[in-house]
Design a protein around this motif. Structure first.
Motif, short mmCIF file in Angstrom:
data_model
loop_
_atom_site.label_atom_id
_atom_site.label_comp_id
_atom_site.label_asym_id
_atom_site.label_seq_id
_atom_site.Cartn_x
_atom_site.Cartn_y
_atom_site.Cartn_z
N LYS A 177 5.22 9.18 -18.17
CA LYS A 177 5.82 9.46 -19.70
C LYS A 177 4.96 10.07 -20.27
O LYS A 177 5.38 11.71 -20.79
CB LYS A 177 6.33 8.85 -20.63
CG LYS A 177 7.17 8.92 -21.91
CD LYS A 177 7.64 7.48 -22.12
CE LYS A 177 8.22 8.07 -23.61
NZ LYS A 177 8.49 7.40 -24.13
N GLU A 178 3.29 10.52 -20.39
CA GLU A 178 2.15 11.09 -21.26
C GLU A 178 2.03 12.11 -20.55
O GLU A 178 2.26 13.16 -21.66
CB GLU A 178 1.17 10.27 -21.24
CG GLU A 178 -0.17 10.76 -22.21
CD GLU A 178 -1.18 10.11 -21.61
OE1 GLU A 178 -1.34 9.09 -21.41
OE2 GLU A 178 -2.31 10.61 -22.56
N GLN A 231 9.61 13.55 -15.92
CA GLN A 231 11.13 12.18 -16.77
C GLN A 231 11.71 11.30 -15.14
O GLN A 231 11.14 11.86 -14.30
CB GLN A 231 12.07 12.33 -16.79
CG GLN A 231 11.97 13.95 -18.93
CD GLN A 231 12.78 14.74 -19.09
OE1 GLN A 231 13.55 15.19 -17.71
NE2 GLN A 231 12.66 14.95 -20.16
#
Lengths: 373, 373
Positions: B363-364, B368
């Motif tokens: 996510k970072e 997605q």
């Protein structure tokens, strides 16, 4: 002394027997070498080859690796007489590339064949950066240290291994199929002693376990199992079907398997149960295989820088804070170099039994030995 | 799936989280690879390199070597962001001969650099019988198995080693200067599984000792010492300055020293205390060195004969009478091949903590992830 001098003296030699520890003698390394060379040349070994074998045997005694030392000479002589060792070590090229060679040793002398194999590996490494030579149809080649020291003296890293007759099973088994095979590695330095690691991949040597047995001492746990494969601290099992455990269990066994694959399978030679023990079937070759690698340091980085950095690394390691029970940090091979220097001066201790066997073997092949006290 | 497909999907991927043992999940190896590739390419790693790293990490999990598995991905990503890993792995030739090469990795990805080094060693072995390649200025390269399997797939014997940040002293010392470094060797066969020995030269892995600690179990004697160097069976010492003992005491330590010399000194790279731990100083390269050798079997003997004889030898070993406590004789790497086949079908078990960290890292970097149960 050059081989030619030694050949002229082949049928006579003199040794000084000084009183040693307990029941034994202290002998000069040069006397022992001359005795070995005289005995070997009497049974047809060329002088230069006799010197290689003598250097290997006496060198092992000097370094304290007596189990690979001159005590093997009588069985070597016996095998040369009965046909189990060929006195002339052929060195037939089976296959060759720029960096590799496979040699058939024709049942010759293991020390002679391995020394020549390392010379060839060094020559290949000089041109190609690395060289590897396998030998098949060889015999007992003694201590691995002298071969890797050849590479060290050429400014290279040397690696040597060999297979041997089966005295231990594969991991998890009970059928003897291999042995605590050795990995030997030599690394040059500048002022410090070279690193010479000579690691048989068993938890102990047979010789050390027999030493405990003679003294009625129990072994540390983890060295030996009995003939059924159960853990034991009774050293006598080593004589009665027990076997020495590999270092680190399955890990050491895996390393032993690699020594066997390089020495026996990659060479197309004999493996495991196809090999004969040094003391059995003296008229039959043992069929050992060997594998040596030379890595030319200067092909990677400047050799002088490497040597100096090795010195610094050795000194940094030796300056470590000591763990409990240690008085000094020793590099692989360091204690052997010290012992050799001392025994070059003071003499090599041999038991009366070993000396008697050496003199009997020499006499049998017509060497006149003058002994002085 | 080809890298190009994966790059197109780089910013999105989907994983299925099935309930696993206790608190964890069962994940499909392909999902994990896609997640790793997506995350790595998002921080600038070329697609083919991302696939090499992903294959190494997920392959380790498949074989049950979880300590080298996907749990390392978050710190890899963090290092790629902070500068400790260079996303583009340069492969600069420092020196070269027909049989050898020395590479400067420019702080790139260890897995990418080692895989390329083995490719180069294989190419050199194809021409010269043997090839050896050293790498310096690299980083963590995970499990050694995939590199030697490259050689096996080329019909060669592959050997690989690496150095690492210091977590154990030299033999007899207390100052951390090295680690339980690995020797990895792969050997081709015909119908049998290839031999893949991956032996870290310590009595146990840190992971296995932590497993005992979590369960409040004592260790077998001989694995660990406390921070003063005294023997202990308390696994908690591994977290508090104690250290794992080498296999076979001074013998295993000598072998570790040789791994350090080949990986660090022969490459002119960093050694021991000059190396950074994977989890420290995330903006600084670790400076690992690696060393790989490929030996072309066909340069020695007929490859097909070798393969068939290996099969026979494996079968003979596996037919040994069993020692007490063993149900089967396993070749090095055999259990890992079985586990990988099972986990390819059934999924890889990961703890909730590891999965959470993987998803947070993805996510970072803008991946997605669609998760389905």
């Amino acid at each position: 002394m050059p081989p030619s001098t030694l050949v002229a003296e082949a049928a006579t030699c003199s040794i000084t027997l000084r009183p040693g520890d307990s029941d034994g003698y202290l002998l000069d390394a040069r006397d022992l070498k001359a005795l070995a060379i005289a005995s070997l040349t009497q049974v047809g070994v060329p002088a230069a080859d006799a010197e290689t074998v003598a250097d290997g045997l006496v060198g092992a005694d000097l370094r304290g690796m007596n189990s690979h030392g001159i005590l093997r000479l009588p069985v070597y002589i016996r095998r040369l007489i009965e046909g189990g060792f060929s006195p002339v070590s052929s060195f037939d090229l089976i296959s060759e590339t720029a960096g590799t060679a496979l040699i058939d040793g024709g049942g010759g002398l293991g020390a002679v064949l391995t020394a020549r194999a390392m010379d060839l590996a060094i020559a290949k490494a000089r041109k190609n950066g690395i060289g590897a030579v396998g030998v098949r149809n060889s015999n007992h080649n003694g201590e691995g240290a002298p071969y890797v020291i050849q590479a060290v003296e050429a400014g290279m890293i040397g690696i040597a291994t060999t297979n041997g007759s089966p005295i231990m099973p594969v991991w998890g088994g009970k059928t003897p199929m291999t042995g605590p095979l050795p990995i030997t590695v030599g690394v040059p330095t500048h002022m410090e002693k070279p690193i010479v690691l000579d690691a048989a991949l068993g938890m102990s040597s047979r010789g050390k376990i027999l030493y405990h047995a003679e003294r009625g001492q129990q072994l540390p746990p983890g060295w030996l199992v009995d003939a059924d494969g159960n853990p034991t601290t009774d050293p006598n099992w080593v004589k009665n079907g027990g076997w020495i455990l590999p270092i680190g269990g399955h890990k050491g066994w895996g390393l032993i398997l690699m020594c066997e694959i390089l020495s026996g399978l990659l060479t197309g030679g004999a493996i495991g149960q196809e090999l004969t023990n040094l003391y059995d079937d003296l008229d039959q070759p043992q069929h050992n295989g060997h594998f040596v690698i030379a890595i030319d340091i200067a092909s990677f980085i400047d050799l002088d820088s490497f040597r100096r950095r090795m010195d610094g690394y050795v000194r940094a390691m030796k300056a470590s804070e000591l763990a409990p029970g240690f008085e000094e940090i020793l590099m692989p091979g360091e204690i052997e170099f010290r012992r050799a220097a001392r025994q070059e001066r003071e003499g090599i201790h041999l038991s009366r039994k070993v000396v008697d066997e050496l003199l009997a073997a020499a006499k049998e092949v017509g060497v006149q030995v003058r002994t002085t006290a």
